[in-house]
Design an enzyme around this catalytic site. Sequence first.
Site, mmCIF file in Angstrom:
data_model
loop_
_atom_site.group_PDB
_atom_site.id
_atom_site.type_symbol
_atom_site.label_atom_id
_atom_site.label_comp_id
_atom_site.label_asym_id
_atom_site.label_seq_id
_atom_site.Cartn_x
_atom_site.Cartn_y
_atom_site.Cartn_z
ATOM 1 N N SER A 60 0.858 -1.331 0.001
ATOM 2 C CA SER A 60 0.046 0.016 -0.031
ATOM 3 C C SER A 60 0.668 1.326 -0.024
ATOM 4 C CB SER A 60 -0.948 -0.033 1.230
ATOM 5 O OG SER A 60 -1.440 1.184 1.430
ATOM 6 N N ALA A 61 0.297 2.474 -0.594
ATOM 7 C CA ALA A 61 0.948 3.709 -0.431
ATOM 8 C C ALA A 61 0.956 4.128 0.947
ATOM 9 C CB ALA A 61 0.169 4.590 -1.420
ATOM 10 N N TYR A 70 -0.888 0.453 9.953
ATOM 11 C CA TYR A 70 -1.276 -0.414 8.892
ATOM 12 C C TYR A 70 -0.249 -0.013 7.949
ATOM 13 C CZ TYR A 70 -3.718 -0.992 4.447
ATOM 14 O OH TYR A 70 -4.146 -1.425 3.124
ATOM 15 N N LYS A 88 -13.979 3.841 1.947
ATOM 16 C CA LYS A 88 -12.907 4.732 1.750
ATOM 17 C C LYS A 88 -13.593 5.847 0.928
ATOM 18 C CE LYS A 88 -8.902 2.548 1.291
ATOM 19 N NZ LYS A 88 -7.629 2.245 0.637
HETATM 20 P P1 NAD Z 1 -11.138 -6.070 1.454
HETATM 21 O O1 NAD Z 1 -11.249 -5.656 2.813
HETATM 22 O O2 NAD Z 1 -12.386 -5.886 0.496
HETATM 23 O O3 NAD Z 1 -10.422 -7.610 1.463
HETATM 24 C C1 NAD Z 1 -9.772 -8.128 2.189
HETATM 25 C C2 NAD Z 1 -10.374 -9.640 2.627
HETATM 26 O O4 NAD Z 1 -9.322 -10.353 3.514
HETATM 27 C C3 NAD Z 1 -11.524 -9.364 3.262
HETATM 28 O O5 NAD Z 1 -12.680 -10.285 2.459
HETATM 29 C C4 NAD Z 1 -11.503 -10.030 4.605
HETATM 30 O O6 NAD Z 1 -12.460 -10.911 5.019
HETATM 31 C C5 NAD Z 1 -9.965 -11.001 4.130
HETATM 32 N N1 NAD Z 1 -9.432 -11.414 5.262
HETATM 33 C C6 NAD Z 1 -9.143 -10.547 6.522
HETATM 34 N N2 NAD Z 1 -8.177 -11.211 7.356
HETATM 35 C C7 NAD Z 1 -8.573 -12.596 6.947
HETATM 36 C C8 NAD Z 1 -8.050 -13.563 7.543
HETATM 37 N N3 NAD Z 1 -7.307 -13.941 8.657
HETATM 38 N N4 NAD Z 1 -8.162 -14.979 6.806
HETATM 39 C C9 NAD Z 1 -8.782 -15.053 5.531
HETATM 40 N N5 NAD Z 1 -9.194 -13.752 5.108
HETATM 41 C C10 NAD Z 1 -9.030 -12.661 5.608
HETATM 42 O O7 NAD Z 1 -9.919 -5.181 0.983
HETATM 43 P P2 NAD Z 1 -9.597 -4.764 -0.399
HETATM 44 O O8 NAD Z 1 -9.838 -3.418 -0.749
HETATM 45 O O9 NAD Z 1 -9.950 -5.958 -1.411
HETATM 46 O O10 NAD Z 1 -7.848 -4.822 -0.333
HETATM 47 C C11 NAD Z 1 -7.187 -6.044 -0.818
HETATM 48 C C12 NAD Z 1 -5.511 -5.719 -0.421
HETATM 49 O O11 NAD Z 1 -5.114 -4.650 -1.001
HETATM 50 C C13 NAD Z 1 -5.434 -5.680 1.035
HETATM 51 O O12 NAD Z 1 -4.152 -6.164 1.414
HETATM 52 C C14 NAD Z 1 -5.094 -4.014 1.177
HETATM 53 O O13 NAD Z 1 -4.413 -3.750 2.355
HETATM 54 C C15 NAD Z 1 -4.447 -3.910 -0.096
HETATM 55 N N6 NAD Z 1 -4.821 -2.477 -0.364
HETATM 56 C C16 NAD Z 1 -5.817 -1.921 -0.771
HETATM 57 C C17 NAD Z 1 -6.138 -0.406 -1.123
HETATM 58 C C18 NAD Z 1 -7.623 -0.057 -1.587
HETATM 59 O O14 NAD Z 1 -7.715 0.997 -1.737
HETATM 60 N N7 NAD Z 1 -8.269 -0.809 -1.677
HETATM 61 C C19 NAD Z 1 -5.084 0.198 -1.311
HETATM 62 C C20 NAD Z 1 -3.982 -0.250 -0.735
HETATM 63 C C21 NAD Z 1 -3.912 -1.520 -0.341
#
Ligand code: NAD
Length: 336
Positions: free
Chosen positions: A128-129, A159, A202
């Site tokens: 992530s940024a 985070y 977000k």
């Molecule tokens: P999201 O919350 O929709 O998806 C993450 C999923 O991980 C969830 O469905 C959650 O149930 C699952 N999860 C969490 N803990 C778990 C565990 N212990 N066992 C099994 N599953 C588990 O988030 P997203 O927006 O789809 O993001 C996906 C990834 O991208 C994340 O790692 C996030 O940090 C990274 N990211 C996202 C963004 C963004 O803007 N969406 C920006 C930067 C980084």
Amino acid sequence: MKTALVLGAGGFIGSHMVRRLINEGFWVRGVDLKYPEFSQTKANEFVQGDLRNILLVEDILKTPENTTFDHIYQFAADMGGAGFVFTGENDAHIMHNSVSINLNILDQQVKLNKKLSLNKTKIFYSGSACMYPEHNQLDPDNPNCREDSAYPANPDSEYGWEKLFSERLYFAYNRNYKIPVRVARYHNIFGPEGTWEGGREKAPAAICRKVASLSEDGGTIEVWGDGLQTRSFLFVDECIEATRRLVESDFMGPVNIGSEEMVSINELVDITSKVANKLVKKNHIDGPLGVRGRNSNNDLIRQKLNWDYKLTLEEGILKTYQWINEQIKSKNLARV
Ligand code: NAD
């Protein structure tokens, strides 16, 4: 047939990635604590379980043919908008959960590779940024998020620290065990089927929801802070395309995947009002904010992967607004 394991397949980006891989002809296993909220999973197999459980991880890393996957996409983490990540209340859980998942996956993959005398599985990690130093993001008009500006490290949230630690963890396993890894630093991904209510949404989804909830004539919505803080937002389909390119390439990263169309939060509200065709006033209130300015720098990804985003923010917001508007309408109908 190529095979892929998608971790976090019940989440926003994970469920979009599953769909994309299935369309490309992969056999896909998804794993998550929960099924996708807004549509049926397209995965060939979906395992509901906790990736902190080492026995579960040992199990899911093997394909039905008892071999290793071609690709692993690691999206599982505790995500949130500013309201979840920047208050400090969830820090221990965020760090413990994500670190446990990443350690389990890497360690169990090394063991499996050894057992089967293989080392072909490429593991993609979604960084992530938020790992960029706060001191380079104080000026809302001129933030510096080049990949090489990461050190000396100073993320503004736990985070972000965890994301920085975990990307280093992936590169350490690459150095010591030759695991082929790919690491991206995502910048605010948004679009249909993203969380839009409940406290973890977000800014784009929250603003679309607030504007969609106003009457046809418009009205006033609450905006955290003075709204002058800046960000860029990337539409989810573009994020998936860039991620697939990274995984297929020989470049390991870390590399930014984001948009360079930086706007203030006030401008984001204005774009959403325009798309919704409503007159919207802003009421600025206190709230968790994160850094003052952030924008993706795409020099490296353009150079290495010949990728650039195509959609304007307004085009992405239109698609997202229409989807959230439909969600609200069907929720209201269900209440009647
Ligand atoms: P999201 O919350 O929709 O998806 C993450 C999923 O991980 C969830 O469905 C959650 O149930 C699952 N999860 C969490 N803990 C778990 C565990 N212990 N066992 C099994 N599953 C588990 O988030 P997203 O927006 O789809 O993001 C996906 C990834 O991208 C994340 O790692 C996030 O940090 C990274 N990211 C996202 C963004 C963004 O803007 N969406 C920006 C930067 C980084």
